[in-house]
Design a protein around this motif. Sequence first.
Motif, PDB file in Angstrom:
ATOM      1  N   LYS A  89       0.815  -1.215   0.000  1.00  0.00           N
ATOM      2  CA  LYS A  89       0.000   0.000   0.000  1.00  0.00           C
ATOM      3  C   LYS A  89       0.849   1.266   0.000  1.00  0.00           C
ATOM      4  O   LYS A  89       0.442   2.290  -0.554  1.00  0.00           O
ATOM      5  CB  LYS A  89      -0.933   0.004   1.216  1.00  0.00           C
ATOM      6  N   ARG A 190       3.179   8.529   1.113  1.00  0.00           N
ATOM      7  CA  ARG A 190       2.123   7.772   1.786  1.00  0.00           C
ATOM      8  C   ARG A 190       2.499   7.453   3.230  1.00  0.00           C
ATOM      9  O   ARG A 190       3.675   7.301   3.546  1.00  0.00           O
ATOM     10  CB  ARG A 190       1.840   6.475   1.021  1.00  0.00           C
ATOM     11  N   GLU A 202      -9.971   5.767  14.587  1.00  0.00           N
ATOM     12  CA  GLU A 202     -10.902   6.869  14.312  1.00  0.00           C
ATOM     13  C   GLU A 202     -10.228   8.219  14.528  1.00  0.00           C
ATOM     14  O   GLU A 202     -10.328   9.132  13.700  1.00  0.00           O
ATOM     15  CB  GLU A 202     -12.118   6.769  15.235  1.00  0.00           C
ATOM     16  N   SER A 205      -7.549   8.904  11.897  1.00  0.00           N
ATOM     17  CA  SER A 205      -8.156   9.249  10.612  1.00  0.00           C
ATOM     18  C   SER A 205      -8.621  10.699  10.599  1.00  0.00           C
ATOM     19  O   SER A 205      -8.393  11.439   9.631  1.00  0.00           O
ATOM     20  CB  SER A 205      -9.335   8.316  10.331  1.00  0.00           C
ATOM     21  N   GLN A 209      -7.154  13.722   8.162  1.00  0.00           N
ATOM     22  CA  GLN A 209      -8.081  14.440   7.289  1.00  0.00           C
ATOM     23  C   GLN A 209      -8.001  15.945   7.536  1.00  0.00           C
ATOM     24  O   GLN A 209      -7.950  16.744   6.585  1.00  0.00           O
ATOM     25  CB  GLN A 209      -9.503  13.938   7.520  1.00  0.00           C
ATOM     26  N   LYS A 215      -7.207  10.261   0.340  1.00  0.00           N
ATOM     27  CA  LYS A 215      -7.188   8.812   0.064  1.00  0.00           C
ATOM     28  C   LYS A 215      -7.029   8.013   1.368  1.00  0.00           C
ATOM     29  O   LYS A 215      -6.244   7.071   1.459  1.00  0.00           O
ATOM     30  CB  LYS A 215      -6.074   8.459  -0.919  1.00  0.00           C
ATOM     31  N   ILE A 216      -7.801   8.406   2.365  1.00  0.00           N
ATOM     32  CA  ILE A 216      -7.715   7.762   3.675  1.00  0.00           C
ATOM     33  C   ILE A 216      -8.547   6.480   3.662  1.00  0.00           C
ATOM     34  O   ILE A 216      -9.715   6.489   3.278  1.00  0.00           O
ATOM     35  CB  ILE A 216      -8.203   8.717   4.779  1.00  0.00           C
ATOM     36  N   GLU A 217      -7.938   5.396   4.063  1.00  0.00           N
ATOM     37  CA  GLU A 217      -8.645   4.120   4.133  1.00  0.00           C
ATOM     38  C   GLU A 217      -8.098   3.299   5.292  1.00  0.00           C
ATOM     39  O   GLU A 217      -6.936   3.437   5.677  1.00  0.00           O
ATOM     40  CB  GLU A 217      -8.506   3.343   2.822  1.00  0.00           C
ATOM     41  N   ALA A 218      -8.947   2.463   5.840  1.00  0.00           N
ATOM     42  CA  ALA A 218      -8.549   1.619   6.966  1.00  0.00           C
ATOM     43  C   ALA A 218      -8.992   0.188   6.702  1.00  0.00           C
ATOM     44  O   ALA A 218      -9.977  -0.057   5.999  1.00  0.00           O
ATOM     45  CB  ALA A 218      -9.162   2.132   8.262  1.00  0.00           C
ATOM     46  N   MET A 219      -8.250  -0.744   7.274  1.00  0.00           N
ATOM     47  CA  MET A 219      -8.570  -2.154   7.055  1.00  0.00           C
ATOM     48  C   MET A 219      -7.983  -3.016   8.164  1.00  0.00           C
ATOM     49  O   MET A 219      -7.138  -2.574   8.950  1.00  0.00           O
ATOM     50  CB  MET A 219      -8.027  -2.615   5.700  1.00  0.00           C
ATOM     51  N   LEU A 247      -4.284   1.953   8.929  1.00  0.00           N
ATOM     52  CA  LEU A 247      -4.833   3.180   8.354  1.00  0.00           C
ATOM     53  C   LEU A 247      -3.826   3.739   7.358  1.00  0.00           C
ATOM     54  O   LEU A 247      -2.636   3.863   7.678  1.00  0.00           O
ATOM     55  CB  LEU A 247      -5.096   4.210   9.457  1.00  0.00           C
ATOM     56  N   ALA A 249      -2.968   6.837   4.280  1.00  0.00           N
ATOM     57  CA  ALA A 249      -3.324   8.155   3.769  1.00  0.00           C
ATOM     58  C   ALA A 249      -2.210   8.663   2.861  1.00  0.00           C
ATOM     59  O   ALA A 249      -1.075   8.175   2.910  1.00  0.00           O
ATOM     60  CB  ALA A 249      -3.561   9.137   4.921  1.00  0.00           C
TER      61      ALA A 249
END
Length: 254
Positions: A89, A190, A202, A205, A209, A215-219, A247, A249
């Motif tokens: 990523k 990144r 949370e 993130s 922001q 392009k913020i994403e979490a998994m 996370l 970004a």
Amino acid sequence: MIQEGDQVLIWFEDDVTYLVQVMPNRKLGIHQGRPVELADLIGRPYGDWLDVENGRALLLEPTVEDHMMKARRESGIIYPKDAAVILMKLGIRSGSRVIEIGTGSGALTLALVQQVIPDGKVFTYDRREDFLSLAEANLNKASLVSYVELKKRIGNEPFGETEVDAVVSDVPEPWHEVEAIKASLKNGGRVAALNPTYNQIEKASDAFQKAGFVKIEAMEILVRGILPRLGKTRPEQRMIGHTEFLLFAVKPAS
């Protein structure tokens, strides 16, 4: 051929493994009989079988995963399942310059360094000198320490590097690191923040922001092993479940 000083993974058919450095006059106690004379491994090819008292073992060249999982640790580690996704990523490759916040035992550092060599560099920061010393020892075992700068950091002071390609944060409060991360990342760079709880991810993130990251994403990465047996293949009963939330970004041009 295995030489004196080389690292060897000794794998037994019951899936027990030993990671050793081959040195003369040194023995390895094993679970299948008398100790192994490590000098007897010198001159053998990797992939060779070694006969022991109560069975046999395969001599393998260790992978980064082996070094990560066998690293001496005094803190939790990032597992290979998470490290692999982080590398992909963040686009880390040979020549990348990467900052790591929170060295710990150096398990993730091993994966980062293996990816950036031979032309890149990892700058890893921790507040504890004992963790930095432990990570240095683990990196030495894998012959990767020359591609790393281990640095002690006090508080949330700025990093000494700018225009880096990626940053990995493995600290409890990454939202306090956002401005320092932003100052060190190149445009388009990144970042990954690793935390075990929903509340942490949370808050991180939200902080990224508000700082203008996109392009913020979490998994979460869950890996379940499969037992491949003719006519009765099924999932393994045990698995490594939750370890970290990841996370990601991107820093855009301002």
